[in-house]
Design an enzyme around this catalytic site. Structure first.
Site, PDB file in Angstrom:
ATOM      1  N   CYS A  10       3.691  32.759   6.688  1.00 42.24           N
ATOM      2  CA  CYS A  10       2.974  31.450   6.771  1.00 42.24           C
ATOM      3  C   CYS A  10       2.931  30.754   5.703  1.00 42.24           C
ATOM      4  O   CYS A  10       3.872  30.503   4.803  1.00 42.24           O
ATOM      5  CB  CYS A  10       1.681  31.753   7.453  1.00 42.24           C
ATOM      6  SG  CYS A  10       0.791  29.967   8.012  1.00 42.24           S
ATOM      7  N   HIS A  54       3.308  29.857  16.277  1.00 41.96           N
ATOM      8  CA  HIS A  54       3.039  30.059  14.906  1.00 41.96           C
ATOM      9  C   HIS A  54       2.238  31.420  14.513  1.00 41.96           C
ATOM     10  O   HIS A  54       1.463  31.701  15.443  1.00 41.96           O
ATOM     11  CB  HIS A  54       2.404  28.997  14.264  1.00 41.96           C
ATOM     12  CG  HIS A  54       2.585  28.824  12.686  1.00 41.96           C
ATOM     13  ND1 HIS A  54       3.686  28.734  12.195  1.00 41.96           N
ATOM     14  CD2 HIS A  54       1.450  29.041  11.671  1.00 41.96           C
ATOM     15  CE1 HIS A  54       3.539  28.675  10.820  1.00 41.96           C
ATOM     16  NE2 HIS A  54       2.461  28.960  10.498  1.00 41.96           N
ATOM     17  N   ASP A  70       6.712  27.610  18.447  1.00 46.21           N
ATOM     18  CA  ASP A  70       5.418  27.182  17.258  1.00 46.21           C
ATOM     19  C   ASP A  70       5.388  25.652  17.411  1.00 46.21           C
ATOM     20  O   ASP A  70       6.251  25.000  17.282  1.00 46.21           O
ATOM     21  CB  ASP A  70       6.373  27.663  15.780  1.00 46.21           C
ATOM     22  CG  ASP A  70       5.332  27.466  14.765  1.00 46.21           C
ATOM     23  OD1 ASP A  70       4.452  26.709  14.955  1.00 46.21           O
ATOM     24  OD2 ASP A  70       5.975  28.270  13.776  1.00 46.21           O
TER      25      ASP A  70
END
Length: 234
Positions: free
Chosen positions: A114, A196, A164
């Site tokens: 991330c 995500h 996502d």
């Protein structure tokens, strides 16, 4: 924690059972250096790597916030407070420090999730001595970093979820085009139904099938591109 020469922030150092191996700098998510990040560091060490986890929030007091929906607002606040250029510089310093560590034999790579996935890409681009490999899980800053793609020429592995909502699939495909345009050593994987942060074990994010598949791919890819010899049985 450990102090590494040239690194101004604290970091965790994990050694493989053998005591030596190729190095990996592991860069955190927006929640900080959580139990999840520590567990992935241990997983990498169990594969035979020397792992350094810099605490990128150290300049903000090194907070760790609850993973998942309840902690997301605070994590986003921390992200806004983070000095991006300083974080990239800290990542480069961590890479240089790990490369010079006595326990590191072979190459050195950078891997992030991330926030860390985007930082890993920026570190790979900005480092004077490039990492040997890059692994980026759903790098959240990548859409804004594509101009750096020509500077990231090492073998690279990217993971994205096709569901996502933070990085829509059209953007994922744009990232894929950019990172493969000047680098023929890119492996780009997407996962149907995964959102995500699908590797994070929090129920807010976790997609078990994608997480397992992506980690199996990462393990095999590292064995090919950053081999650690015989991994420990742990």
């Amino acid at each position: 924690m450990t102090d590494a020469p040239g690194l101004e922030i604290p970091a965790d150092l994990l050694l493989p059972e053998s005591g030596t191996g190729p190095g990996i700098v592991l860069l955190q998510e927006i929640f900080g250096v959580t139990d999840y990040i520590r567990s992935r560091a241990r997983d990498l060490a169990d594969l035979g790597h020397v792992v350094l986890v810099p605490h990128l929030y150290a300049r903000l007091g090194d907070p760790v916030v609850e993973e998942g929906g309840d902690g997301l607002p605070r994590a986003m606040e921390l992200l806004q407070q983070l000095d991006w250029e300083q974080a990239v510089a800290d990542g480069v310093a961590a890479l240089d420090a790990l490369r010079s560590h006595d326990a590191v034999t072979g190459g050195t790579g950078v891997l992030g999730f991330c926030l860390g996935g985007g930082l890993a890409f920026a570190v790979a681009a900005r480092a004077e001595v490039k990492p040997d490999v890059l692994v980026s899980y759903y790098g959240s800053a990548l859409p804004d970093l594509l101009a750096l793609a020509p500077q990231v020429g090492m073998p690279s592995l990217h993971h994205f979820g096709e569901a996502d909502t933070y990085i829509p699939l059209d953007t994922v495909r744009e990232i894929e085009r950019a990172v493969t345009a000047t680098n023929d050593a890119v492996t780009f994987e997407t996962y149907a139904g995964a959102g995500h942060a699908f590797d994070n074990p929090s129920p807010t994010f976790h997609h078990a099938e994608a997480s397992q598949a992506a980690w199996a791919t990462t393990t095999a890819w590292l064995a090919e591109h950053l081999p650690a010899g015989e991994a420990s049985a742990g």
